[in-house]
Design an enzyme around this catalytic site. Structure first.
Site, short mmCIF file in Angstrom:
data_model
loop_
_atom_site.label_atom_id
_atom_site.label_comp_id
_atom_site.label_asym_id
_atom_site.label_seq_id
_atom_site.Cartn_x
_atom_site.Cartn_y
_atom_site.Cartn_z
N GLU A 481 0.84 -1.18 0.06
CA GLU A 481 -0.11 0.02 0.03
C GLU A 481 0.74 0.89 -0.16
OE1 GLU A 481 -3.23 -0.01 2.50
OE2 GLU A 481 -4.30 1.19 1.46
N GLU A 754 -2.16 0.43 13.28
CA GLU A 754 -3.46 0.73 12.42
C GLU A 754 -4.61 0.21 13.42
OE1 GLU A 754 -3.62 -1.91 9.12
OE2 GLU A 754 -5.17 -0.62 8.04
C1 RAM Z 1 -6.63 1.65 4.14
C2 RAM Z 1 -5.46 2.83 4.64
C3 RAM Z 1 -5.67 3.78 4.96
C4 RAM Z 1 -7.11 4.35 5.33
C5 RAM Z 1 -8.01 3.93 4.08
C6 RAM Z 1 -9.34 4.11 4.12
O1 RAM Z 1 -6.37 0.91 3.18
O2 RAM Z 1 -4.50 1.61 5.33
O3 RAM Z 1 -5.00 4.23 6.62
O4 RAM Z 1 -7.22 5.65 5.27
O5 RAM Z 1 -7.71 2.42 3.72
#
Ligand code: RAM
Length: 903
Positions: A481, A754
């Site tokens: 990502e 996260e």
């Molecule tokens: C995820 C990302 C990010 C978030 C979006 C909506 O894939 O890691 O942190 O903002 O989605």
């Protein structure tokens, strides 16, 4: 006599000027800003110092400037307190020209500083036609994504001594450039990531010292980088071909000039880098090294001619900040064998960068390095959460006596490295180390407390920032990502601005935001945008377009940036207006309060903190409109202030009609719904306090836990403080069971996760499809820790810390908090300590600023400063006793307050 007296005053040592900046940099080489701005800091031994005047002078000759003769520009003595972002007002600036500047100042204490040291800035190539070099590529058909890195070289002779030499360079893909075998500059992943089709940065290097008379050679190697490497599930997003544009301009001592530019005289081949990509890592075959390929003596007979391609030069721009550089080095903490039998090195910190090897072995031996952030429950090496990113570095040995290797066009997010294939010893700290790489930003903040867990939280916030400020602000640095997610950046921006000087970093990124914003105003989910155009326009993500410029303006006082972003801010608000019906924005796709609390495995009792996505959209619509109004007011756009204020009233009325019940309940009944409603003043005054009570009740209902996701989290402690609930804010801050900030700390985190439960209480790891251990969003609490716990912030009446607000809120049984911040004016400090019924408060207010100080729980008559009654301190004015606080204004200087205190 009079004159003599004046000149003695003029050279008083009590006042000096230092820390000169041109735009966002010290002595930048290669900028394209036609009216650059100057900033400086005053240094004084006195208290209560304000600048009363400044004088700037600029010359194209370093020698002349000192004599004051033949100046290109002098501001004359300007009566002004401004010492930050003072604009150049001289004659038009020219391409390639180096300009020297210095400044002197006067203060309100009767002192004049001597002239500052001489600094400089140098202009880049202001006109695309000045690029006489041509874009070249390799014509090797095997040159594709994940293929071998193309190399380019050109040998040339110099018969006269060199006076100056500049390398202007950029690429499609990322480059490493060399002159006579030496790497040019100390930046990595250049030219950096921007919205390439509209804005492609080039770098300028002073390379005179790398040249010699006789035979010389210039060369470069290219990697896929962001240009054609993998980004999410795509590749080749900006093009299929890597290409190079390199222009070496040499001026000889006799005044004559020559230019060596890329063209079809250049030779191309490939070498040891067999494959290199951000996500997947690098394969380097030492046996294929073309020794000396970037020197003149090298025989390039087997190389092919480079192919000239017709590619744009009109999108070329000079960078406003330096790129990614090497920063901290980590030695292995320990090396161990996992239950599955893997040899693993623990570097002790989840960091972003790469591993440097210094090794011996047989020709053809392969060393493989796998990278991971965590070990699993059984202490085995765990990479599932990296998803499709391989994160593998393979080095094939040449068989030399000692080989030193580090990757080139990749970076990994890791704490653990699995080493396979290596037969030598790994236990000596000499032969392997890790190096962190991130954008070159000065550390500005320092926050320590008496609570070790909070100190670790602050450390984790800082490392979440370091690991994700790799040329653009990314969501995460390890899995497939690593994108410039807008929601994450808006949540974390204000915290980031305490920890490091991010003003240039974000001003670059905001320009890409403007560039990639859709014509209808929708702001993409990620910047630079590499997703389909439809991936744009979501609440709480796209609002970065208003939130970040405003945060940068209040933190750094950068009005020009605000002005430049204003059309983008307005377009975003207009987009929401256009989507709305009867002033209600309740359509389209939204991420909502991403990663909010949900019980697992089931939610039978309905504890999941789901906030209605359209309620969120309406609150952010209001918030962005408010920030647009603020910006319009600063920029003197009175018509906009008026019309958007009317719009804002309508937005709030529509909100109240749709989402608030007669008894004042808000749909949804979640912390995030309450927080956004309160933070953005969605309700009339009388309904706010009752809603804050509901918020507190909700927190208690969850056993004193937060339940917020990315959108609610930044507001929870600030809103609690605003409504008088510091105690609950501290309870949440210090909570250490899931979900909370200290839960990951207790689980050994060294960065922000996260998810609140990346590692569950029983040691299980969360769903690998979304479980990054380096995601800064929840680190947004850092803002409250500086702003409220330590009590250090800019006063809103004079942004950019021209006036500082020092107003700590002690609590949570914390006995000491010490926050320091290098502001645009200099070092500011707020330190408080409570012990044995005494409150001690040490503050430093930098020169050319004032501060409003609020001493908590103080009675005026009990306060001393450096042992004397506060009433006797000259630099203090406006002393005033409030209920439980004492407030006053204070001039620059360091002060030590003390008073009896009971908590
Ligand atoms: C995820 C990302 C990010 C978030 C979006 C909506 O894939 O890691 O942190 O903002 O989605």
């Amino acid at each position: 006599m009079m004159l003599l007296l004046l000149s003695t005053v003029a050279f008083s040592k009590a006042l000096t000027v230092n820390s000169l900046l041109c735009e966002y940099q010290v002595n930048p080489v290669g900028i394209d800003i036609l009216k650059p701005r100057f900033s400086w800091k005053l240094k004084s031994t006195l208290r209560n110092v304000l600048q009363t005047a400044y004088e700037l002078r600029v010359s194209t000759n370093a020698g002349d400037i000192q004599t004051g003769k033949q100046l290109l520009y002098t501001s004359g003595k300007v009566n002004s307190e401004q010492s930050v972002f003072v604009s150049y007002k001289g004659p038009q600036l020219l391409s390639r020209m180096r300009y020297y500047w210095q400044v002197r100042v006067w203060d309100n204490q009767g002192n004049a500083s001597p002239w500052s040291e001489v600094n400089f800035w140098e202009m880049g190539l202001l006109n695309p036609r000045e690029w006489t070099a041509q874009w070249i590529k390799t014509n090797n058909l095997a040159d594709t994504t994940d293929g071998a890195s193309p190399m380019f070289r050109k040998a040339f002779d110099l018969s006269k001594p060199v006076k100056t030499a500049r390398l202007y360079i950029t690429s499609h893909g990322i480059y490493e450039a060399f002159i006579n075998g030496q790497r040019v500059g100390n930046e990595y992943f250049t030219p950096g990531w921007t919205s390439y089709n509209k804005r492609l940065q080039y770098q300028v290097y002073d390379v005179a010292s790398l040249l010699k008379s006789g035979g010389n050679a210039a060369g470069a190697v290219l990697g896929d980088g962001w240009f054609r490497g993998h980004l999410d599930k795509w590749k080749n997003l900006y093009g299929k071909d890597l290409s190079l544009l390199m222009q070496l301009e040499i001026t000889f001592t006799d005044g004559s000039k020559t230019t060596i530019g890329t063209n079809n005289d250049w030779k191309t081949s490939d070498g040891a880098i067999r494959s290199s990509s951000f996500y997947n890592g690098e394969i380097y075959d030492g046996r294929l090294v073309k020794s000396g390929w970037n020197t003149s003596a090298y025989n390039d007979e087997g190389w092919q001619e480079a192919t000239v391609i017709d590619s744009s030069k009109s999108n070329l721009i000079a960078p406003v900040i330096p790129g990614v550089k090497k920063r901290e080095i980590f030695r292995p903490l320990k090396t161990f064998v996992t239950p599955k039998g893997d040899t693993v090195i623990d570097f002790g910190q989840n960091l972003v960068g790469w591993v440097v090897l210094k090794i011996k072995g047989k020709k053809g031996d392969v060393i493989t390095l796998n990278h991971a952030e965590v070990l699993d429950k059984e202490n085995n090496f765990y990479t599932l959460n990296l998803r499709h990113a391989k994160c593998v570095v393979k080095y094939i040995l040449k068989g030399d006596a000692e080989e030193v290797y580090e990757p080139h066009f990749t970076y990994q997010g890791f704490r653990y490295v699995k080493v396979s294939g290596y037969k030598g010893r790994l236990d000596s700290s000499m032969n392997i180390h890790a190096v962190a790489l991130y954008s070159d930003m000065n550390t500005t903040g320092n926050l320590t407390t008496s609570n070790p867990l909070l100190n670790q939280l602050q450390h984790n916030i800082e490392w979440g920032q370091k690991g994700n400020f790799v040329d653009v602000p990314t969501d995460c640095p390890q899995r497939d990502e690593r994108l410039g997610w807008t929601g994450d950046a808006q949540a974390f921006g204000s915290t980031a601005a305490f920890n490091m000087n991010v003003s240039g970093f974000f001003s670059k990124w905001l320009k890409d935001l403007s560039a990639d914003q859709r014509a209808d105003g929708a702001v993409p989910w990620v910047i630079p945008n590499m997703m389909p155009k439809t991936s744009a326009g979501v609440a709480g993500w796209s609002d970065v377009a208003t939130i970040l410029p405003w945060t940068m303006y209040t933190t750094y006082g950068d009005t020009r940036m605000l002005e430049e972003q204003y059309p983008s801010m307005k377009a975003w608000v207009n987009y929401m207006r256009d989507q709305s019906k009867d002033n209600l924005w309740n359509t389209g796709f939204h991420f909502g309060d991403w990663c909010f609390y949900t019980p697992s495995p089931t939610d039978d009792s309905g504890k999941g903190a789901v906030t209605d996505k359209y309620l969120i959209a309406q609150t952010f619509y209001a918030h962005s409109t408010q920030l647009l109004i603020n910006a319009a007011a600063v920029l003197g756009k009175e018509d906009d202030v008026k019309s958007y204020t009317e719009l804002l009233n309508q937005i709030k009325l529509a909100f109240q009609k749709e989402y608030v019940t007669a008894s004042g309940r808000v749909l949804s009944s979640t912390q995030t719904a309450y927080l956004l409603t309160l933070a953005f003043d969605m309700l009339p005054e009388p309904q706010r306090v009752p809603l804050a009570k509901r918020l507190v009740q909700n927190i208690k209902d969850y056993g004193n836990h937060l339940t917020t996701g990315f959108l609610g989290t930044p507001y929870i402690c600030p809103v609690l403080t605003r409504f008088g609930y510091d105690d609950i804010a501290y309870t949440l801050l210090l909570q250490d069971t899931y979900p909370s900030w200290l839960y990951p700390v207790k689980k050994g985190a060294t960065t922000i996760w996260e998810r609140w439960d990346g590692i569950k209480a029983n040691g299980d790891l969360q769903d690998p499809s979304m479980n990054s251990f380096n995601h800064y969003s929840y680190g947004a609490i850092g803002n409250w820790m500086y702003h409220t716990m330590a009590g250090l912030n800019t006063d809103e009446s004079m942004v950019g810390y021209k006036k500082i607000l020092i107003a700590p809120h002690p609590g949570g049984k914390i006995s000491m908090v010490d926050a320091a911040l290098e502001t645009s004016y200099g070092y500011a400090n707020s330190k408080w300590e409570v012990s044995s019924g005494i409150f001690k408060m040490d503050i430093t207010v930098p020169p050319n600023t004032t501060a409003k100080v609020v001493l908590p729980g103080a009675a005026r008559k009990g306060i001393t400063e450096s042992g004397k009654s506060i009433n006797t301190v000259k630099a203090i004015s406006g002393l005033q006793q409030d209920n439980t606080d004492v407030q006053f204004q204070v001039g620059s200087g360091t002060y030590h307050f003390q008073y009896p205190y009971s908590n």
